[in-house]
Scaffold this active site. Sequence first.
Site, PDB file in Angstrom:
ATOM      1  N   ASP A  68      63.195  16.938  32.024  1.00 26.82           N
ATOM      2  CA  ASP A  68      63.684  15.383  32.456  1.00 26.82           C
ATOM      3  C   ASP A  68      64.604  14.993  31.616  1.00 26.82           C
ATOM      4  O   ASP A  68      64.424  15.632  30.153  1.00 26.82           O
ATOM      5  CB  ASP A  68      62.038  14.454  31.940  1.00 26.82           C
ATOM      6  CG  ASP A  68      62.591  13.218  33.142  1.00 26.82           C
ATOM      7  OD1 ASP A  68      63.204  13.285  33.615  1.00 26.82           O
ATOM      8  OD2 ASP A  68      62.197  12.346  31.780  1.00 26.82           O
ATOM      9  N   GLU A 124      67.301  18.618  34.174  1.00 27.78           N
ATOM     10  CA  GLU A 124      67.966  17.401  34.504  1.00 27.78           C
ATOM     11  C   GLU A 124      68.964  17.090  34.138  1.00 27.78           C
ATOM     12  O   GLU A 124      68.937  15.956  32.837  1.00 27.78           O
ATOM     13  CB  GLU A 124      67.147  16.897  34.778  1.00 27.78           C
ATOM     14  CG  GLU A 124      67.319  15.343  35.310  1.00 27.78           C
ATOM     15  CD  GLU A 124      66.756  14.585  35.019  1.00 27.78           C
ATOM     16  OE1 GLU A 124      66.900  13.481  36.356  1.00 27.78           O
ATOM     17  OE2 GLU A 124      66.126  14.032  34.796  1.00 27.78           O
TER      18      GLU A 124
END
Length: 614
Positions: free
Chosen positions: A329, A358
């Site tokens: 993330d 990400e």
Amino acid sequence: MKSLMHTFLLSTLFGMCLNVNAITASPQNWWVGMQSQQLQIMLHKANIAKQQWQLEPHAGVELTSITHTDNPNYAFLNLTINPDAKPASLIFKSKSGERFEYPLLAREKNSSQRKGFNSSDTIYLINPDRFANGDNSNDTIQGMLEAANPQERGGRHGGDIQGIIDALPYLQKLGVTQLWLTPPLENDMPSYSYHGYAITDFYTIDPRMGSNELYRELSAKAKQHGIGMVMDLVLNHFGSEHEWMTDKPTADWINFNGDFANGKHATSHARQTIQDPHASEFDKRQFSDGWFVATMPDLNQRQPLLATYLIQNAIWWIEYADLSGIRVDTYSYSDKAFLANWTKAIMTEYPDFNIVGEEWTSNPAIASYWQAGKVNNDGYTSSLPSVMDFSLQEALIQALNEDESWNTGWVKVYQSIANDFLYPNPDNLLVFADNHDMSRVFTELEQDLDKTKMAMAMLLTTRGIAQMYYGTEVLLDNTDSNDHGDIRIDFPGGFKGQTSNAFTGQGLSDEQRDMQQAITTLLNFRKQSPAIAHGKLTHFSPKAGIYSYARISDQQTVLVFLNKNSAAKSWSLAYMQEVIGQHKQAINLFTNQAISLIDTVTLAPKSATVLIIE
């Protein structure tokens, strides 16, 4: 027997950690035979720094040093575990007579050679709280800050790991080969805890989701269904209810001294500062050290003890849960030197593993900076194998919603993919139409079934690793609201009282059935297609509202035609001779009909045509 001993040792340690007067050790156990011979165990207990620890002799294991910090409630044991060390329960004793046992386990066979997800895979993204409630008894857990509230869009709805286990036959039939769950780790926050990204315990599955053992059972049973597990890890931040907020292991464990300062220390989200040769140090720090929100304090990965903690945490979950991949993330928000070390440590331990980061930018010049093998002007070297292709996601939605012209429509997809020269390995990019942080593809494409089918056909046949958001196969929709709680809508059939059931087909509309069948056909084709798995991509400049390309391997060629026009087209194949060659016939994937490749093909209006040449 090894499995039983593994469970017994872990259960013993977990039980010990529940005692508030006991020592908490992180990680809870380790393994012999790891590539790295170094292990750092973080001990936590009031005034534990006063203890002088010794390790009872065990061949191949040495307690080399103990690190103390400015907080007397922590001590870090630094061990060397030689390759000849055997599994055991290590015994640590203090001079005051205190002792604890530490499980040192045997690894599963060929653990270091595990295969990561790759371009033959389709990753199915699930928000566990919103997918299926397989165990009603854990919806609310006494003592946890947030109870179940299924009527609240931002509340906990009760989905759990058991629900996903129960759905494995459906997922296998659909054609899924990997599962990515948004973080199922403990999020003991007073509100909005369902999303999983405000972690309050990095080593424990949230009890409202299940348990560590149940998560491992999910991984094992998924493997039996031909499905791997991708874990969503958060390196940048944690939840404000974590004990670190009141008992930091070091004074510099949290950025900006653990103070959000009413937004003054919020991140700027200016990710371009990392690559910008003109960026100020102030702006760089504001991006990487700034907090997302007050409830998500930002971790200082420059602190070496924390860096080691995060590296070992990732490796622990890979070993413990038999993972085939990690999704990271908010990747670029962490310290970039730490990220280089983190990815290198994991890829050294597991050379065939895969990690996707990400980096939410539609600029491939920024995204490509992070992929392993990229030669960057500033000398930065990354070991991150994959990044998410936000450029293609944005281009695809625009292409299907815009009228065709020289600079609108399909040309945006063509240009996005043409930028692959920036990536060291474009075949290892993660491609997707939507995810848990954006409106659903059916919503973005104006609830148009034909456009949604074209979008998914394109993503499931182009280069890269395909990721699909749960419920796309039955056209889940958030047209009336952009609230994340509505984007992360309950999966039909996963909860009591629903009138439709995607698992059985009961109550689905004709459009939903149509979409589900199209997705099933595409995913199961991907599972056995050498051209999609590793074939070369050759695409052709769009014209007349049609984008076409070929995937080419030695065993198979796949031709794809995406026709946006509202009328059928008799389409000349003359320009595609370089990929068709001497072949005279193909099979239509969706109709199973033989199609002549001599002169023209007929393309249905607003459709994807996929032709297979064996």
